[in-house]
Design an enzyme around this catalytic site. Structure first.
Site, PDB file in Angstrom:
ATOM      1  CB  SER A  40      -0.916  -0.008   1.220  1.00  0.00           C
ATOM      2  OG  SER A  40      -0.179   0.060   2.420  1.00  0.00           O
ATOM      3  CG  HIS A 152      -0.916  -5.533   4.256  1.00  0.00           C
ATOM      4  ND1 HIS A 152      -0.446  -4.821   5.322  1.00  0.00           N
ATOM      5  CD2 HIS A 152      -0.380  -4.945   3.147  1.00  0.00           C
ATOM      6  CE1 HIS A 152       0.343  -3.842   4.897  1.00  0.00           C
ATOM      7  NE2 HIS A 152       0.379  -3.885   3.584  1.00  0.00           N
ATOM      8  CD  GLN A 160      -2.115  -1.537   4.993  1.00  0.00           C
ATOM      9  OE1 GLN A 160      -2.316  -1.246   3.827  1.00  0.00           O
ATOM     10  NE2 GLN A 160      -1.090  -1.044   5.664  1.00  0.00           N
ATOM     11  CD  GLU A 161      -0.378  -2.060   9.107  1.00  0.00           C
ATOM     12  OE1 GLU A 161       0.137  -1.694  10.190  1.00  0.00           O
ATOM     13  OE2 GLU A 161       0.150  -1.885   8.002  1.00  0.00           O
ATOM     14  CD  GLU A 202       2.319  -5.225   7.701  1.00  0.00           C
ATOM     15  OE1 GLU A 202       1.784  -4.902   8.785  1.00  0.00           O
ATOM     16  OE2 GLU A 202       2.817  -4.412   6.912  1.00  0.00           O
ATOM     17  CG  ASP A 239      -1.730   1.735   8.599  1.00  0.00           C
ATOM     18  OD1 ASP A 239      -2.400   2.706   8.182  1.00  0.00           O
ATOM     19  OD2 ASP A 239      -0.715   1.302   8.018  1.00  0.00           O
ATOM     20  CD  GLU A 280       0.574   3.719   9.847  1.00  0.00           C
ATOM     21  OE1 GLU A 280       0.862   3.106  10.898  1.00  0.00           O
ATOM     22  OE2 GLU A 280       1.012   3.369   8.737  1.00  0.00           O
ATOM     23  CG  ASP A 307       2.533   4.919   6.021  1.00  0.00           C
ATOM     24  OD1 ASP A 307       3.578   5.243   5.415  1.00  0.00           O
ATOM     25  OD2 ASP A 307       2.020   3.781   5.898  1.00  0.00           O
ATOM     26  CE  LYS A 332       5.318   2.032   5.973  1.00  0.00           C
ATOM     27  NZ  LYS A 332       4.121   2.170   5.106  1.00  0.00           N
ATOM     28  CG  HIS A 360       7.009  -3.959   9.255  1.00  0.00           C
ATOM     29  ND1 HIS A 360       6.438  -5.198   9.270  1.00  0.00           N
ATOM     30  CD2 HIS A 360       5.968  -3.092   9.484  1.00  0.00           C
ATOM     31  CE1 HIS A 360       5.153  -5.101   9.501  1.00  0.00           C
ATOM     32  NE2 HIS A 360       4.843  -3.837   9.631  1.00  0.00           N
ATOM     33  NE  ARG A 361       6.522   0.234   3.214  1.00  0.00           N
ATOM     34  CZ  ARG A 361       6.364   1.147   2.269  1.00  0.00           C
ATOM     35  NH1 ARG A 361       7.366   1.956   1.958  1.00  0.00           N
ATOM     36  NH2 ARG A 361       5.210   1.288   1.639  1.00  0.00           N
ATOM     37  CB  SER A 362       3.273  -5.280   3.539  1.00  0.00           C
ATOM     38  OG  SER A 362       3.399  -4.600   2.313  1.00  0.00           O
ATOM     39  CE  LYS A 383       3.148   0.395  10.308  1.00  0.00           C
ATOM     40  NZ  LYS A 383       1.821   0.506   9.697  1.00  0.00           N
TER      41      LYS A 383
END
Ligand code: PGA
Ligand code: ZN
Length: 423
Positions: A40, A152, A160-161, A202, A239, A280, A307, A332, A360-362, A383
């Site tokens: 994303s 994800h 997303q999270e 993730e 997020d 986020e 983000d 990031k 991190h990234r996915s 995260k």
């Protein structure tokens, strides 16, 4: 000084190619780093150079690798590896584009991080201390993404999270243990309800749910099952990655179109019903006015993290500070593409009263550089996904090592990482 710069193509956690760089100094010190990749991604991120064509479905990075070997490497030979800022600047000059499109942010970042590792090795220091100095001592709250949706996961969940934040623990090690107990409890709650327990990108579970709020309810049930207290021991964080479901001025959420004000009303209700410390990307990456209104309503109680809005870019961050469009920065390294620019963004955020969450990234690798960066910057939050899948767990494991290494000097950020939040 730098004697050798090499690169290769390796795989990330989604089976896509990514860049790994090796740097060797004339004293024999070595550094290696691998570059992550998002799904994303924000429109304003620095550019990942991909080959196109048939190989790896066009996602090969052989051009980026060749750029490191043929262009960046020769330019950097002879530099003192501790001159990180000059080295990063030399790469920016060599690339000479606004967004690292020529050499690729993946090439430049790989070298930038590998140089830092080599310099730390040469100084015989762990990376977190080489970058952060003797005051680097804060172990971050692990923001564990235990339920995955959005880009994800293959589900109808828009957010997303869904993260848990073990804010009441006394140490990072205890925070990890508590996070794992909630993660495992969530699995049994999902099983009991006949919901899927397969994992998203993730490492969080990725069940199909009728409504987004059901994810918050399931996690709350899981926390209760562990005997921990929701709010004081375990807080929640989101997020939303709202850019992903924003088009033509509207947010398509749970199948219907919403305005920024309506989305803000949804978050306000959630924050009243659940102990949410952080949201986020609640709105899209260019909805600056919507963000400012949201922050004016929720920003004194919650962390509002940019983000896609900021993409770890000091210019976008400065606009967000000026317009009070958020109160925290997601960090990031590959969004901006060099260590120096990443540290500049963190510095600007902290100076402006913004919190920072290292991320991190996915698409990840076994590289754990961000764990050291979280401690080096004392940012208090990281995260790195769920406590499952080795590319996620690797970062938490590195933080366990760092906590041990710091010994009595270690300090777990805990609830202090979220000064705006009260239960
Ligand atoms: P990404 O997701 O790495 O796929 O961009 C992470 C995030 O949005 O924070
Ligand atoms: Zn995000």
């Amino acid at each position: 000084s730098i004697e050798f710069v090499g690169a290769r193509e390796i795989l990330d956690s989604r089976g896509n190619p990514t860049v790994e760089v090796e740097v060797i100094l004339d004293d024999g010190a070595e550094g290696r780093a691998a570059v992550p990749s998002g799904a994303s991604t924000g429109a304003f991120e620095a550019v990942e150079l991909r080959d196109g064509g048939d190989r790896y479905g066009g996602k090969g990075v052989s051009k980026a690798v060749l750029g490191v070997i043929d262009q960046i490497g020769p330019e950097l030979l002879g530099y003192d590896a501790s001159e990180q800022r000059l080295i990063d600047q030399a790469m920016l000059d060599l690339d000479d584009s606004d967004n690292k499109a020529k050499l690729g942010a993946n090439a430049i970042l790989g070298v930038s991080l590998a140089v830092a590792h080599a310099a730390a090795d040469s100084a015989d220091l762990p990376l977190y201390r080489y970058i952060g100095g003797t005051n680097a001592r804060t172990l971050p709250v692990p923001m564990m993404n235990i339920l995955n949706g959005g880009a994800h996961a293959d589900s109808d969940v828009d957010v997303q999270e869904f993260m848990i934040a073990p804010i009441g623990a006394g140490t990072f090690a205890d925070a990890v243990e508590q996070g794992v107990s909630v993660y495992h409890a969530l699995k049994s709650v999902l099983k009991q309800k006949g919901l899927a327990t397969g994992l998203g990108d993730e490492g969080g579970f990725a069940p199909n749910l009728p409504q987004n709020v059901a994810a918050l309810e399931l996690i709350a049930t899981a926390v209760e099952k562990t005997g921990l207290t929701l709010g004081t021991d375990i807080a929640l964080a989101l997020d939303v990655a709202a850019t992903e479901f924003f088009a033509d001025g509207a947010y398509t959420f749970e199948g219907t179109k919403h305005s920024a004000e309506e989305m803000t009303a949804i978050y306000t209700k959630w924050a009243a019903d659940f102990p949410i410390v952080s949201i986020e990307d609640p709105l899209a990456e260019d909805d600056w006015a919507g963000w400012a209104t949201l922050v004016s309503q929720l920003g004194d109680k919650l962390q509002i993290v940019g983000d896609d809005l900021f993409v770890t870019n000091v210019e976008r961050l400065q606009r967000g500070i000026d317009e009070k469009a958020a109160n925290a920065l997601l960090v990031k390294v590959n969004q901006i593409g060099s260590l120096t620019e990443t540290l500049d963004a963190v510095e600007l955020a902290h100076r402006s009263g913004f919190s920072c969450m290292m991320s991190h990234r996915s698409g990840e690798t076994e590289d754990v550089t961000i764990a050291d960066l979280a401690v080096a910057t004392n940012c208090g939050q990281i995260k790195s996904g769920a406590p499952a899948r080795s590319e996620r767990v690797a970062k938490y494991n590195q933080l366990l090592r760092i906590e041990e290494d710091l010994d009595d000097a270690a300090r777990y950020a805990g609830a202090a990482a979220f000064p705006r939040f009260t239960v």
